[in-house]
Scaffold this active site. Structure first.
Site, PDB file in Angstrom:
ATOM      1  N   GLY A   1      -2.023   1.367  -1.995  1.00  0.00           N
ATOM      2  CA  GLY A   1      -0.645   2.374  -2.590  1.00  0.00           C
ATOM      3  C   GLY A   1      -0.862   2.648  -3.799  1.00  0.00           C
ATOM      4  O   GLY A   1       0.329   3.365  -4.498  1.00  0.00           O
TER       5      GLY A   1
ATOM      6  N   GLY B   1      -2.936   5.528  -4.386  1.00  0.00           N
ATOM      7  CA  GLY B   1      -2.527   7.365  -4.498  1.00  0.00           C
ATOM      8  C   GLY B   1      -3.869   7.661  -4.146  1.00  0.00           C
ATOM      9  O   GLY B   1      -3.857   9.108  -4.246  1.00  0.00           O
ATOM     10  N   LYS B   2      -4.931   6.395  -3.717  1.00  0.00           N
ATOM     11  CA  LYS B   2      -6.423   7.522  -3.059  1.00  0.00           C
ATOM     12  C   LYS B   2      -5.998   8.370  -1.912  1.00  0.00           C
ATOM     13  O   LYS B   2      -6.541   9.783  -2.114  1.00  0.00           O
ATOM     14  CB  LYS B   2      -6.832   6.230  -3.133  1.00  0.00           C
ATOM     15  CG  LYS B   2      -7.156   5.737  -3.989  1.00  0.00           C
ATOM     16  CD  LYS B   2      -8.905   3.551  -3.290  1.00  0.00           C
ATOM     17  CE  LYS B   2      -7.685   3.269  -1.877  1.00  0.00           C
ATOM     18  NZ  LYS B   2      -6.593   2.469  -2.734  1.00  0.00           N
ATOM     19  N   SER B   3      -5.502   8.135  -1.181  1.00  0.00           N
ATOM     20  CA  SER B   3      -5.509   9.032   0.154  1.00  0.00           C
ATOM     21  C   SER B   3      -4.875  10.090  -0.242  1.00  0.00           C
ATOM     22  O   SER B   3      -5.464  11.141   0.475  1.00  0.00           O
ATOM     23  CB  SER B   3      -5.445   8.465   1.735  1.00  0.00           C
ATOM     24  OG  SER B   3      -6.031   6.688   1.723  1.00  0.00           O
ATOM     25  N   TYR B   4      -3.859  10.390  -1.320  1.00  0.00           N
ATOM     26  CA  TYR B   4      -3.463  11.344  -0.872  1.00  0.00           C
ATOM     27  C   TYR B   4      -3.429  11.694  -1.971  1.00  0.00           C
ATOM     28  O   TYR B   4      -3.972  13.482  -1.634  1.00  0.00           O
ATOM     29  CB  TYR B   4      -1.624  10.585  -2.173  1.00  0.00           C
ATOM     30  CG  TYR B   4      -1.148  11.869  -2.714  1.00  0.00           C
ATOM     31  CD1 TYR B   4       0.369  12.037  -1.227  1.00  0.00           C
ATOM     32  CD2 TYR B   4      -0.595  12.102  -3.449  1.00  0.00           C
ATOM     33  CE1 TYR B   4       1.054  13.555  -1.954  1.00  0.00           C
ATOM     34  CE2 TYR B   4       0.111  13.331  -3.924  1.00  0.00           C
ATOM     35  CZ  TYR B   4       0.588  14.008  -3.226  1.00  0.00           C
ATOM     36  OH  TYR B   4       1.523  14.888  -3.468  1.00  0.00           O
TER      37      TYR B   4
ATOM     38  N   ASP C   1     -12.671   7.759   0.605  1.00  0.00           N
ATOM     39  CA  ASP C   1     -11.141   7.226   0.163  1.00  0.00           C
ATOM     40  C   ASP C   1     -11.748   5.490   0.336  1.00  0.00           C
ATOM     41  O   ASP C   1     -11.970   5.099   1.578  1.00  0.00           O
ATOM     42  CB  ASP C   1     -10.396   7.680   1.375  1.00  0.00           C
ATOM     43  CG  ASP C   1      -9.214   6.530   0.905  1.00  0.00           C
ATOM     44  OD1 ASP C   1      -8.999   6.191   0.240  1.00  0.00           O
ATOM     45  OD2 ASP C   1      -8.413   7.068   1.859  1.00  0.00           O
TER      46      ASP C   1
ATOM     47  N   GLY D   1      -8.757  -0.993  -0.347  1.00  0.00           N
ATOM     48  CA  GLY D   1      -7.782  -1.303  -2.200  1.00  0.00           C
ATOM     49  C   GLY D   1      -8.923  -2.388  -3.119  1.00  0.00           C
ATOM     50  O   GLY D   1      -9.431  -3.137  -2.858  1.00  0.00           O
TER      51      GLY D   1
HETATM   52  P1  ADP Z   1      -4.023   4.408  -1.456  1.00  0.00           P
HETATM   53  O1  ADP Z   1      -4.474   5.204   0.179  1.00  0.00           O
HETATM   54  O2  ADP Z   1      -4.012   3.972  -2.388  1.00  0.00           O
HETATM   55  O3  ADP Z   1      -3.340   3.090  -0.203  1.00  0.00           O
HETATM   56  P2  ADP Z   1      -1.835   6.963  -0.755  1.00  0.00           P
HETATM   57  O4  ADP Z   1      -2.402   7.376  -1.145  1.00  0.00           O
HETATM   58  O5  ADP Z   1      -1.217   6.079   0.576  1.00  0.00           O
HETATM   59  O6  ADP Z   1      -2.579   4.849  -1.484  1.00  0.00           O
HETATM   60  O7  ADP Z   1      -0.388   6.682  -1.251  1.00  0.00           O
HETATM   61  C1  ADP Z   1       1.051   6.078  -1.400  1.00  0.00           C
HETATM   62  C2  ADP Z   1       2.067   6.276  -1.632  1.00  0.00           C
HETATM   63  O8  ADP Z   1       2.613   7.013  -2.529  1.00  0.00           O
HETATM   64  C3  ADP Z   1       1.808   7.294  -0.237  1.00  0.00           C
HETATM   65  O9  ADP Z   1       2.969   7.226   0.543  1.00  0.00           O
HETATM   66  C4  ADP Z   1       1.753   8.067  -1.152  1.00  0.00           C
HETATM   67  O10 ADP Z   1       2.656   9.398  -0.642  1.00  0.00           O
HETATM   68  C5  ADP Z   1       2.314   8.039  -2.379  1.00  0.00           C
HETATM   69  N1  ADP Z   1       1.344   9.226  -3.744  1.00  0.00           N
HETATM   70  C6  ADP Z   1       0.636   8.717  -3.754  1.00  0.00           C
HETATM   71  N2  ADP Z   1       0.209   8.779  -4.917  1.00  0.00           N
HETATM   72  C7  ADP Z   1       1.196  10.390  -5.345  1.00  0.00           C
HETATM   73  C8  ADP Z   1       1.693  11.182  -5.998  1.00  0.00           C
HETATM   74  N3  ADP Z   1       0.663  11.676  -6.597  1.00  0.00           N
HETATM   75  N4  ADP Z   1       2.506  11.780  -6.044  1.00  0.00           N
HETATM   76  C9  ADP Z   1       3.281  11.963  -4.867  1.00  0.00           C
HETATM   77  N5  ADP Z   1       3.294  10.679  -3.847  1.00  0.00           N
HETATM   78  C10 ADP Z   1       2.184   9.906  -3.979  1.00  0.00           C
HETATM   79 MG    MG Z   2      -5.103   4.880   1.641  1.00  0.00          MG
END
Ligand code: ADP
Ligand code: MG
Length: 732
Positions: free
Chosen positions: A100, A102-105, A248, A251
């Protein structure tokens, strides 16, 4: 070229709805390249500061001048890495951080405008640079693979035939690689986009069916980029190959058992061996650089991920890491640990080299290897086995069936030490050569065939198609009512769409007697699970009713359905305990909007978290807990399997050891005979496997035995076998 440090960036995201709901405080500050974290439990303590190559402030909105957009992150990191790929270096970008964060984002992003992450931007840029090339002497080819590593198992996300677990092997010339992982040829950015999309769909289907969570698995997207330059004057073609690895990671909350709260995390820490090992590798590499020592032991081999990324971590690669941070005070421990991790990664230096003409050299070396292995097998009197026409895919048992008798083949192999391994290696090497020799047209044909299989499989499961027959991309039907999947991971949410057709749409398992229109699997899915009925009323209104089947659990808006119930657009439907959908009825939604045009948009998005809370409140069913439990079972089972496999391997080694003893005994006897008959000291080389050779000889009165590394042994195994043969007359 001189070593370059791993580029490290950190990025902080906005608060999520949970953090906002809890009135969280932001504990991260960034100025220039410096990131500072405040300990919310000890606010008086001096904040800890770290400096990185880049500190990205994405906590606010694009209106903020300090806000780091997706574009900015790509321009700093992606563009540089792509440039290195064009120069012919291997490159790697990996994202680290807690679930959560923001890795995948950062890596994938979202499909909307300006929301795309590094991977799609890099692929798009790669093809626009290729297409902009005006030099006729240059030609380019791009191949991709996409895999997931979960519980030390590798899953091919692009080829439905490759079910389950692919083998990670090590080839003496090629290094570690995943056997049979499909590498698909692509000719445009669109092709890559489609593959990424279908890979994500495959991952979603598998994760939902197995009740897994993506937060525990690593996704590795590889691009093999080949540039050929033809020199018209000399008519010579040279080649540069770069492997771009975009990772990616799972967690990180499961990476580090120290500071973990409770057994659940400790167990997780044990099982995510790849992530724990990555931490150890990074620490060891950082330590090695600090001490300027070259000889430290780096435990790459301890996990699949680190083994496959060996070159990217401290080897032949230009590597960048993005550490994703949560801004919230409640995540302080985890965020601090991510910052420390990133700080260590900074100290790693890689020695990248341009991969010039690697394939030609590799094919040459592989061919030599084949010749050597064949000689070796001939020398052991097993030539007929390879002459039987050993195709790379034929197994030893298939060979046995063609040999005179299974037992005789096995006996002969048993008495030729190392031959089983040599046969295996020969098959492996020939397979690699065949792959390297595949023409571009063959690759394209193979890619197309796999694409069709993939689409057919999704279609069979009832995943909706676009008008053109494709299942790819996010598309929203204008009229037909449909189900869209919801997943805990935003990347996997709303990527599978199922139509509710006129009349009856059945949902159930593949092995049901009657054919099911929507095929689901998993623990709690019944053969016939439920039925959707779609009827058009006199006024033209389409009404969809959900009918549960006996003994199957289906919930609408958190309530178990016991009898047919009419669905409204936006309803949440849960089948079993992991399949979560939202029902969309576009016409109905449109009419409702027309009727109440100023209806407020709901305060909260109707997503997976919403559906799961609803189920918990109304039924007391905790899907997350169910998932944890199931995963624990699954991971225990994998662990057991791994332990069993290790035990078997150990047994085999022991048996192998017995072989060697037998051989030593036999050769000793031979040598003593030689000495007795000729009075000459003799040498005998017996090749044992590809690398070390067993070197035997008579020294004074005693037979001697020692290992000689291949470099010190005679180059040709032919020579070795001639020497062996020259002893034969005396021995007989
Ligand atoms: P992870 O892959 O690390 O588990 P995600 O990338 O899925 O986390 O991010 C979790 C949520 O936060 C998603 O809904 C994503 O769109 C949002 N998010 C993450 N980073 C950003 C950012 N830099 N700006 C806007 N939204 C973000
Ligand atoms: Mg992810």
């Amino acid at each position: 070229m001189a070593g370059a440090s791993v580029k490290v960036a950190v990025r902080v995201r906005p608060f999520n709805s949970r953090e906002m709901g809890r009135d969280s405080k932001c504990i991260i500050q960034m100025t220039g390249n410096t990131t500072t974290i405040v300990n919310p439990k000890q606010p008086k303590e001096t904040p800890k500061s770290f400096s990185f190559d880049y500190s990205y402030w994405s906590h606010t909105t694009p209106e903020d001048i300090n806000y780091a957009s997706q574009k900015q992150v790509y321009q700093d990191i992606g563009e540089e890495m792509l440039q290195h790929a064009f120069e012919g270096y291997n490159v790697c970008i990996f994202a680290y951080g807690q679930t959560g964060a923001g890795k995948s984002y950062t890596m994938m992003g979202r499909q909307e405008k300006d929301q795309q992450g590094i991977i799609p931007q890099l692929c798009e840029d790669l093809f626009s640079r290729i297409n902009d090339t005006t030099n006729d002497n240059m030609s380019y080819s791009v191949e991709v693979s996409y895999m997931e590593i979960y519980c030390e198992r590798v899953r091919d996300l692009l080829n439905p035939k490759n079910k389950g677990n692919l083998r990670v092997r090590e080839h003496p010339l090629l290094g570690p690689y995943v056997e049979d992982l499909s590498k698909l040829a692509v000719t445009s950015y669109n092709d890559i986009q489609d593959l990424m999309d279908s890979g994500n769909k495959a991952r979603t289907v598998a994760a939902t069916n197995m009740n897994e969570t993506s937060s525990r698995s690593h996704a590795v997207f590889n691009i093999i980029f080949t540039q050929k330059r033809h020199d018209a004057e000399t008519d010579v073609t040279t080649e540069k190959v770069s492997k771009i690895s975009l990772v990616d990671l799972a967690g990180s909350e499961r990476a580090d058992s120290t500071g973990a709260k409770g057994t659940r995390l400790k167990e997780g820490a044990n099982i995510n061996k790849s992530l724990t090992t990555l931490g150890k590798v990074i620490s060891a590499l950082a330590e090695m650089n600090k001490k300027k020592k070259k000889t430290d032991f780096i435990p790459y081999r301890d996990s699949v991920l680190t083994w496959l990324l060996r070159e990217n971590l401290g080897g032949n690669s230009r590597t960048a890491m993005v550490a994703a941070l949560s801004p919230a005070d409640i995540n302080y421990d985890e965020t601090l640990s991510t910052l420390r991790y990133a700080d260590r990664a900074k100290q790693i230096r890689c020695n990248a080299v341009i991969n010039e003409d690697p394939n030609n050299k590799l094919i040459r070396e592989l061919k030599d290897e084949v010749a050597r292995l064949r000689d070796l097998l001939y020398a052991q009197g097993l030539g007929d086995i390879i002459d039987m026409g050993m195709s790379p895919s034929s197994s030893l048992s298939a060979l046995s069936s063609r040999a005179a008798s299974v037992s005789s083949l096995h006996e002969r192999i048993m008495f030729a030490p190392g031959s089983e391994e040599a046969i295996e290696r020969l098959k492996e090497t020939e397979k690699i050569i065949a792959e390297l020799n595949e023409t571009w047209e063959e690759k394209l044909r193979r890619t197309e065939a796999i694409r069709m299989e993939r689409e057919a499989l999704l279609a069979e499961m009832g995943v909706a198609m676009r008008e053109d027959g494709g299942t790819l991309g996010v598309f929203s039907p204008k009229k037909t009512p449909h189900l869209v999947n919801l997943n805990e991971d935003p990347l996997m949410s709303e990527c599978l769409l199922y139509y509710i057709k006129d009349g009856i749409t059945r949902v159930g398992r593949e092995d049901a007697e009657r054919r099911q229109d929507i095929v689901l699997s998993g623990h709690f899915i019944k053969e016939e699970h439920c039925i959707f009925r779609s009827n058009t009323k006199a006024g033209g209104e389409v009404v969809v009713t959900l009918e549960p089947c006996e003994g199957a659990d289906t919930y609408v808006n958190g309530k178990k359905v016991m009898e047919p119930s009419v669905l409204r657009s936006g309803n949440r439907i849960i089948m079993g305990k992991s399949h979560v959908f939202r029902f969309n009825h576009p016409e109905q939604a449109r009419q409702e909007r027309e009727r109440t045009p100023c209806a407020e948009t709901p305060a909260e998005p109707v997503d997976w978290a919403f559906a799961q809370r609803e189920l918990l409140e109304k039924q007391g069913i905790d899907m997350k807990q169910e998932m944890e439990q199931r995963l624990q079972e699954l991971e225990d089972q994998y662990r057991k399997e791994r332990e069993e496999a290790n035990y078997l391997l150990e047994q085999q080694r022991l048996v192998g050891g017995a072989h060697i003893l037998l051989l030593i005994w036999f050769i000793r006897a031979m040598l003593v005979t030689v000495k007795a008959q000729t009075g000459v000291e003799s040498l005998l080389y017996s090749p044992l496997g590809p690398d070390p050779v067993l070197h035997l000889g008579l020294n004074q009165e005693l037979p001697l035995l020692w290992w000689v590394p291949r470099s010190a042994a005679p180059r040709s195994s032919h020579l070795r076998c001639q020497e062996t043969l020259s002893l034969h007359p005396i021995l007989r």
